[in-house]
Scaffold this motif. Structure first.
Motif, short mmCIF file in Angstrom:
data_model
loop_
_atom_site.label_atom_id
_atom_site.label_comp_id
_atom_site.label_asym_id
_atom_site.label_seq_id
_atom_site.Cartn_x
_atom_site.Cartn_y
_atom_site.Cartn_z
N SER A 85 4.80 -14.48 5.82
CA SER A 85 5.80 -14.09 4.82
C SER A 85 6.72 -15.26 4.51
O SER A 85 7.17 -15.98 5.42
N THR A 89 1.89 -3.59 1.84
CA THR A 89 2.86 -2.63 2.36
C THR A 89 2.59 -1.20 1.89
O THR A 89 3.36 -0.29 2.21
N THR A 147 7.37 -8.27 5.64
CA THR A 147 7.24 -8.15 4.19
C THR A 147 5.85 -8.60 3.77
O THR A 147 5.08 -9.14 4.57
N ALA A 185 7.74 -11.52 -0.22
CA ALA A 185 8.95 -10.84 0.24
C ALA A 185 9.65 -10.04 -0.84
O ALA A 185 10.88 -9.97 -0.87
N PRO A 210 8.91 -4.49 1.34
CA PRO A 210 9.15 -4.42 2.78
C PRO A 210 8.11 -3.58 3.51
O PRO A 210 7.48 -2.70 2.92
N ALA A 235 12.75 -6.92 -0.97
CA ALA A 235 12.42 -6.35 0.33
C ALA A 235 13.62 -6.26 1.26
O ALA A 235 13.70 -5.36 2.09
#
Length: 476
Positions: free
Chosen positions: A180, A211, A237, A241, A244, A346
């Motif tokens: 990330s 995610t 993340t 990013a 999240p 995020a």
């Protein structure tokens, strides 16, 4: 045929189709059709994620900016929302080189106006300008501009100014760093707010953290990390990013739309804008004055937030099933102003969720259980060409076929075709199929009354879809 296409957030495709002249052509089209017409700053900000292919693509974008008379500013590796925040501050356009959560053999470009993400109309303008006068010189292989190091610090300061320095006092947080672009700043922020932070999983190779549709190996890894009972939460993340991932004290990944719900309540939102993939219980449990549903994709959520503001909403937010959170209006938090940031972020949902847990003096698992948002599961079939997923969705739109297809699991009661095919079944269940806008995938989202029932339903749905698509006759 090129794999490059605009999806739910920016241009995506295979690295082999993007590196070199294609990235130059798309960037030049953006600069000529959007940035040059802006009438404001002549600077264009360029950021990138940690993929191996991102530096050379960023250099090509900078070359395209220079060729049309703009000044390229190298913001280096930083989160997409940090780049967007800096673009808003400077009233400048920006380009983020990132493939977000998709595998490293793919990459992409996210384009920003000074006021935020480009619209679907802007995407059409870029495509129209794509072959209109772009002369491609010798392509650079490295950035030749001076770096801008302040953008990342200003993004960190955004949250340091509104959250108290001890808001996470004594919280025990695992930061799964992987690849990330926010892997270091997450640790810095959480430590600065009083948390005890444990760092794990830093990787020199790109890790495609989705995610929303979690890989089995990620689920297992996170569950094993949290099995000791020594931690209150795990956070990470996707690649750039703007989405999240948070797991609770039991090692269970918290749904992105639940993170969004917690954050919206924390901010005191009265209007919430979400895509159709967010849980259908939101209207029932949220307590918001207004909930607006949109197609999947941050440009649609942004448009929905603008609609809510026009109708008089005071605090407008948006979030997606992937957890990306958009702040559509200024908010007063702890007596201090948190300015709007109408692009996926995020860090705000991570901080707001952990702060909510600390304030309530409870565990994250108990907080999520108390919300009673139902159970959802999602997964995908990779490597599905658009013509095959489109053929399947076309079949599913037919009522007779739909009833027969679903006969093994239930009776369809209603259908929503706003984005793909979302079917309401008996027993307060839903199945939603849609083709991904970022990759050749068929995605499936389901709701049921238990986690196991949701997992069983999503597995059945994808297996049945795969079997159906294997029988489709696709003409070349």
């Amino acid at each position: 045929m090129s794999s490059l296409k605009f999806g739910t957030s920016g241009l995506r495709g295979l690295v082999t189709d993007l590196v070199g002249r294609p990235s130059y052509a798309y960037a030049s089209a953006f600069f000529r059709s959007i940035a040059m017409a802006n009438g404001g700053s002549r600077a264009v900000l360029i950021g990138r994620d940690l993929r191996d292919s991102s530096p050379v693509i960023a250099a090509t974008v900078a070359g395209a900016a220079t060729a049309v008379g703009l000044t390229a500013v190298d913001c280096g590796t930083l989160p997409t929302p940090a780049l967007a925040l800096e673009a808003m501050r400077r009233e400048a356009c920006a380009v983020m080189v990132t493939g977000s959560h998709i595998p490293e053999d793919r990459n992409g470009l996210k384009f920003y106006r000074p006021e935020g993400e480009i619209t679907k109309a802007d995407e059409a303008a870029i495509l129209a300008a794509l072959n209109d006068g772009a002369i491609v010189p010798q392509l650079p292989t490295a950035m030749s501009t001076s770096p801008e190091s302040g953008a990342l610090e200003r993004y960190l300061q955004r949250y340091r100014e509104v959250f108290s320095s001890d808001v996470l006092r004594d919280a025990r947080i695992v930061v799964y760093q992987q690849s990330s672009v926010a892997r270091d700043l997450m640790a810095d922020l959480l430590t600065g707010f009083g948390a005890s932070v444990t760092l794990i999983g830093r990787s020199d190779n790109f890790v495609p953290i989705d995610t929303e549709a979690h890989r089995a190996e990620d689920v297992t890894f996170i569950r094993n990390v949290m099995a000791s009972g020594d931690f209150d939460a795990l956070v990470t993340t996707d690649g750039d990013a703007d989405r999240p991932l948070v797991a609770d004290d039991a090692g269970r990944i918290v749904r992105g739309d639940v993170l969004g719900l917690i954050t919206a309540r924390y901010l005191g939102a009265d209007a919430v804008v979400v895509p159709v993939t967010a849980g259908s219980a939101l209207e029932r449990i949220g307590g918001f004055r207004q909930v607006i549903r949109t197609k999947v994709g941050s440009p649609f959520v942004v448009a929905g937030m603008e609609q809510a503001e026009r109708t008089g909403a005071r605090v407008v937010v948006g979030f997606e099933a992937n957890g990306g959170f958009l702040l559509g209006s200024n908010v007063t938090l702890n007596g201090k102003l948190l300015p709007a940031l109408p692009t996926r972020d995020a860090m705000l949902p991570i901080l707001a969720t952990l702060a909510t847990v600390q304030t309530a003096d409870t565990s994250l698992s108990h907080l999520v259980a108390s919300i009673n948002s139902g159970e959802m599961a999602s997964d995908r079939l990779p490597n599905i060409p658009p013509e095959r997923s489109g053929g399947f969705l076309g079949q599913l739109a037919d009522g007779k076929f739909r009833a027969e297809f679903l006969r093994p699991v239930g009776s369809p009661l209603a259908v929503d075709e706003q984005d793909g095919i979302k079917i309401t079944l008996d027993g307060e269940r839903t199945i939603h199929f849609r083709a991904s806008g970022n990759a050749p995938e068929l995605r499936c989202y389901v709701e049921a009354n238990s986690a196991q029932a949701a997992e069983n339903l999503v597995r059945w749905s994808l297996a049945a879809a795969s079997a159906t698509m294997s029988k489709l006759k696709i003409s070349n």
